[in-house]
Design a protein around this motif. Structure first.
Motif, short mmCIF file in Angstrom:
data_model
loop_
_atom_site.label_atom_id
_atom_site.label_comp_id
_atom_site.label_asym_id
_atom_site.label_seq_id
_atom_site.Cartn_x
_atom_site.Cartn_y
_atom_site.Cartn_z
N ASP A 170 26.53 39.16 48.55
CA ASP A 170 25.87 38.93 49.84
C ASP A 170 24.74 37.92 49.76
OD1 ASP A 170 27.60 40.85 50.59
OD2 ASP A 170 26.09 42.44 50.86
N GLU A 171 23.96 37.96 48.67
CA GLU A 171 22.75 37.14 48.64
C GLU A 171 22.92 35.86 47.82
OE1 GLU A 171 19.48 39.60 47.47
OE2 GLU A 171 19.97 41.14 48.99
N ARG A 172 23.87 35.84 46.88
CA ARG A 172 23.98 34.66 46.01
C ARG A 172 25.35 34.00 46.10
NH1 ARG A 172 19.75 36.19 41.98
NH2 ARG A 172 18.46 37.52 43.30
N GLY A 173 26.23 34.58 46.85
CA GLY A 173 27.57 34.01 46.95
C GLY A 173 28.32 34.04 45.64
N VAL A 174 28.02 35.02 44.83
CA VAL A 174 28.68 35.14 43.52
C VAL A 174 29.63 36.33 43.56
CG1 VAL A 174 28.31 35.74 41.10
CG2 VAL A 174 26.79 34.09 42.23
N THR A 175 30.91 36.08 43.21
CA THR A 175 31.88 37.17 43.20
C THR A 175 32.31 37.49 41.78
OG1 THR A 175 32.69 36.21 45.26
CG2 THR A 175 34.01 37.98 44.28
N VAL A 176 32.32 38.77 41.46
CA VAL A 176 32.82 39.17 40.14
C VAL A 176 33.89 40.24 40.33
CG1 VAL A 176 30.64 38.71 38.95
CG2 VAL A 176 31.11 41.00 39.83
N GLU A 177 34.74 40.35 39.30
CA GLU A 177 35.76 41.39 39.29
C GLU A 177 35.55 42.26 38.07
OE1 GLU A 177 39.54 39.52 39.30
OE2 GLU A 177 39.57 39.29 41.49
N VAL A 178 35.80 43.54 38.25
CA VAL A 178 35.68 44.45 37.10
C VAL A 178 36.93 44.36 36.25
CG1 VAL A 178 35.43 46.86 36.40
CG2 VAL A 178 34.25 46.02 38.45
N GLU A 179 36.75 44.18 34.93
CA GLU A 179 37.90 44.11 34.02
C GLU A 179 38.18 45.49 33.44
OE1 GLU A 179 38.64 40.94 31.43
OE2 GLU A 179 38.89 39.79 33.29
N ASP A 180 39.45 45.74 33.21
CA ASP A 180 39.87 47.04 32.68
C ASP A 180 39.53 47.12 31.18
OD1 ASP A 180 41.07 49.47 32.24
OD2 ASP A 180 43.06 48.57 31.93
N LEU A 181 38.82 48.17 30.80
CA LEU A 181 38.49 48.35 29.39
C LEU A 181 39.36 49.42 28.73
CD1 LEU A 181 34.60 47.99 29.51
CD2 LEU A 181 36.24 46.39 28.55
N GLY A 182 40.42 49.79 29.44
CA GLY A 182 41.35 50.81 28.91
C GLY A 182 41.85 50.50 27.50
N PRO A 183 42.34 49.28 27.26
CA PRO A 183 42.83 48.96 25.92
C PRO A 183 41.75 49.13 24.85
CG PRO A 183 43.54 47.30 27.48
CD PRO A 183 42.60 48.20 28.22
N LEU A 184 40.52 48.73 25.19
CA LEU A 184 39.42 48.89 24.23
C LEU A 184 39.18 50.37 23.93
CD1 LEU A 184 37.24 46.72 23.07
CD2 LEU A 184 35.68 47.98 24.52
N GLU A 185 39.20 51.16 25.00
CA GLU A 185 38.99 52.60 24.85
C GLU A 185 40.06 53.21 23.95
OE1 GLU A 185 38.95 54.70 28.55
OE2 GLU A 185 38.81 56.67 27.59
N ARG A 186 41.32 52.86 24.22
CA ARG A 186 42.41 53.42 23.41
C ARG A 186 42.28 52.99 21.96
NH1 ARG A 186 44.98 52.83 28.20
NH2 ARG A 186 45.67 50.69 27.83
N GLY A 201 22.29 37.86 35.71
CA GLY A 201 23.30 37.60 34.68
C GLY A 201 24.59 37.07 35.29
N MET A 202 25.01 37.67 36.42
CA MET A 202 26.23 37.24 37.09
C MET A 202 26.10 35.79 37.55
SD MET A 202 26.89 40.51 39.55
CE MET A 202 27.52 42.07 38.98
N GLU A 203 24.92 35.51 38.07
CA GLU A 203 24.70 34.17 38.60
C GLU A 203 24.66 33.13 37.49
OE1 GLU A 203 21.30 34.04 41.14
OE2 GLU A 203 21.83 32.08 41.98
#
Ligand SMILES: C[S@@+](CC[C@H](N)C(=O)[O-])C[C@H]1O[C@@H](n2cnc3c(N)ncnc32)[C@H](O)[C@@H]1O
Lengths: 367, 278
Positions: free
Chosen positions: A313-329, A278-280
């Protein structure tokens, strides 16, 4: 088969419960009994309104019965609609605070409406009625399962991949946004894809899901990374998991059956591969959303972490985790969230708001 | 405001009443003050015909002969006006029967004061319940006496409910007879028992012991599960909120209703099939 008769046959639901007692007892501590009793009681549903159906008076009828739209109500603060007083601290903030509050609003898809009965109310929705064209007016689902769709934040003109789509609840919600230019609906199972087809047929006018705006595929999700690298604006990875609520309630198709032990043990690996794919398949800058309906850390956070490593490491794909705090609140008056997760958000079942379990983690591809 | 005047219409209305049978002197003789006697005659037992009043006097004298004080008897009749209708002979038989079931002096008087309704029950009714407890539920004679003494209301409980309650405690909760007595089982209704136990069970806080009486977790004491206040139960045993417990009760109730409905539908189907066969 002499031995078979003497072997005690323990129901899979008991095996599941025992497994959860051991693992979730540790994971949740004092919170576990409250989650456990909720999972063993009737779950609550939400009625996802079908924007393609027109049943006059439907919304006022739902409101009359005590249900309310938990997605849109309270969205525009200060309008004094049903959402007033929903956010903690609201009203205490002076007028100048309003812009600040608005910027606190989670980014999520508009046009999705879902009615639920308030906390503590055990009323049920009737089966949906069709409109004059025979299109059903709403779809009943676990309201928490909308959170992944909302968090995916589909915008106008987006191309979207729904990697594990059957039976199609989230697909239907995605289509309610009216924003998608091209939706790919995929599931490895032919028979389960047929269910998606049937669902879409009874909820959408033909022109919406036929033609080239919606494509249906039955390809192993793990292959989508190579097949469509850096292609989609949004990818939903709603993976197969131990489906905790189902596993403690239903014997049929239960993944805790002895003969499915191997399959169950391989789930985290499969989930990881699906998420990596999915990331790729996401274009840089796009969003991939990972979700499950289990409480298991092994299938939630740890899969995300593992997939991030593998992708890097294997696909050269970088992702960042997004903050879901606002959604939670924003949704804390509707759902019970587990105390802060290391990554992502977890809705835990609770008797007064018996939705979930639903885990979601939002990732943005940066490279 | 004078009770005498207020009720003076009664003698004319009732048929078999004559001055010569005026029970007042007899009551005074039994040790009632005039005020108590009047209260008894014209308030507690009003509406009964004169001749019955004479008969209930024998019932009252049975109570007196147990050594109960007039003021106490008055309170008892206030609590349970139906006792006025019990004839002297009957009253004596009932008291004798309770003695035979093991209620000794002291406990006998105490249970009558606390639960006078016991004397409105025929010996037959009481014996049926006691025999059930002994023969079907395997309580010892002594335990049955204890039930009679401490939980007399058991005698009027719906028989089916009582049976279910015992079976529930025995099979589902794994309680022994002695534990049932200590836990206060006979003080609570089947519904409340079911709510509390299944709440704990689904929370994973109570397990039915296996054949060897063993469980994987340590069950809370039956006394704390069954007999305590709801507040104590929630805060100390279940450690849950009242809100959760309320919702749980609603859900369990609906579950049961739907189960019953299903059973009915199933048995309905069978009937159809049967009539189809024939
Ligand atoms: C949790 S369900 C998805 C529910 C769906 N998103 C919805 O909201 O209705 C997981 C799905 O993943 C599918 N699946 C399992 N293995 C897969 C694979 N390797 N590739 C794609 N789909 C897979 C299963 O057939 C199943 O339908």
């Amino acid at each position: 088969t002499k031995w078979a008769a003497t072997l005690p046959r323990i129901p899979a639901t008991s095996l599941a419960l025992h497994n959860f007692d051991v693992n979730y007892g540790l994971q949740f501590g004092d919170l576990w009994p409250s989650v456990r009793v909720a999972m063993l009681c009737e779950q609550k549903y939400g009625a996802l309104i079908n924007n393609f159906s027109d049943v006059p008076g439907l919304l006022s009828e739902l409101r009359f019965k005590g249900a309310r739209d938990f997605v849109q109500s309270g969205r525009s603060l200060g309008e004094g609609t049903g959402g007033a007083g929903r956010l903690p601290g609201e009203g205490l903030t002076p007028a100048t605070g309003s812009t600040e509050e608005e910027s606190m609003l989670p980014e999520m898809s508009p046009n999705i409406r879902c009615f639920v009965f308030p906390k503590g109310d055990i009323a049920r929705f009737k089966p949906a009625r069709p409109d004059s064209c025979g299109t059903l007016s709403y779809y009943l689902l676990d309201a928490a399962s909308l959170l992944p769709v909302l968090a995916l934040d589909v915008r106008e003109g987006h191309t979207v991949l729904d990697l594990c789509a059957a039976p199609g609840g989230k697909t239907l919600a995605l289509l309610q946004t009216h924003a998608i230019s091209q939706l790919t609906v995929n599931d490895v199972s032919e028979s389960r894809m047929n269910r998606v087809r049937r669902t879409l047929q009874s909820y959408l006018p033909r022109e919406v899901w036929s033609g080239n705006r919606v494509a249906m595929t039955t390809i192993d999700g793990q292959l989508w990374g190579e097949m469509a690298r850096s292609t989609f604006d949004r990818v939903l990875v709603d993976v197969p998991c131990t489906t905790d609520r189902h596993s403690v309630m239903e014997e049929e198709n239960n993944i805790f059956k002895k003969m499915r032990t191997k399959e169950r043990q391989k789930l985290p690996a499969l989930q990881t591969q699906l998420l990596v794919a999915g990331m790729e398949a996401t274009r840089p800058g796009g969003v991939v959303l990972y979700s499950t309906c289990t409480l298991s850390q092994l299938q939630n956070e740890m899969v995300v972490e593992q997939a991030m490593h593998v992708a890097q490491d294997e696909r050269g794909v970088t992702v960042e985790v997004e903050d879901l705090g606002p959604l939670e609140r924003h949704f804390e008056s509707t759902f019970h969230f587990a105390p802060r997760q290391r990554l992502g958000l977890l809705v835990i079942p609770h008797l007064t708001a018996n939705f979930g379990p639903t885990y979601l983690c939002k990732l943005r591809r940066v490279r | 405001s004078n009770p005498m005047q207020h009720h003076s219409v009664h003698p004319q209305q009732s048929s078999g009443w004559s001055l010569s049978e005026d029970p007042l002197p007899s009551l005074l003789h039994l040790g009632f003050t005039e005020g108590q006697a009047r209260q008894l005659l014209y308030e507690q037992c009003k509406g009964h015909h004169g001749h019955k009043v004479t008969m209930h006097l024998c019932g009252v004298s049975t109570l007196i002969s147990l050594g109960m004080r007039p003021s106490n008897i008055l309170k008892i009749l206030q609590k349970c006006p139906d006792l006025c209708r019990v004839k002297g002979v009957q009253m004596q038989q009932r008291v004798d029967n309770l003695r035979k079931l093991g209620l000794v002096e002291g406990s006998l008087q105490r249970v009558i004061s606390y639960y006078p309704k016991l004397l409105t029950l025929t010996p037959k009714k009481v014996n049926v319940v006691c025999r059930f407890l002994q023969e079907k539920c395997l309580f010892t004679t002594q335990q049955v006496t204890e039930i009679l003494r401490n939980f007399p209301a058991t005698m009027v409980e719906d028989f089916e409910q009582l049976e279910y309650k015992f079976q529930y405690a025995y099979f589902r909760m794994g309680l022994r007879q002695a534990e049932m007595l200590q836990s206060g089982l006979f003080r609570v209704s089947l519904v409340d028992l079911h709510y509390r136990h299944s709440f704990l069970e689904r929370r994973g806080q109570y397990q039915t012991p296996d054949k060897k009486g063993q469980t994987r977790i340590v069950n809370p004491r039956p006394k704390d599960v069954i007999g305590g206040s709801e507040y104590a139960f929630l805060s100390q045993v279940a450690k849950a909120t009242q809100e959760e417990f309320r919702v749980f009760q609603k859900l369990i109730l609906r579950e049961q209703e739907e189960e019953e409905q299903q059973e009915e539908e199933l048995s309905g189907d069978e009937e159809v099939e049967e009539s189809g066969d024939g």
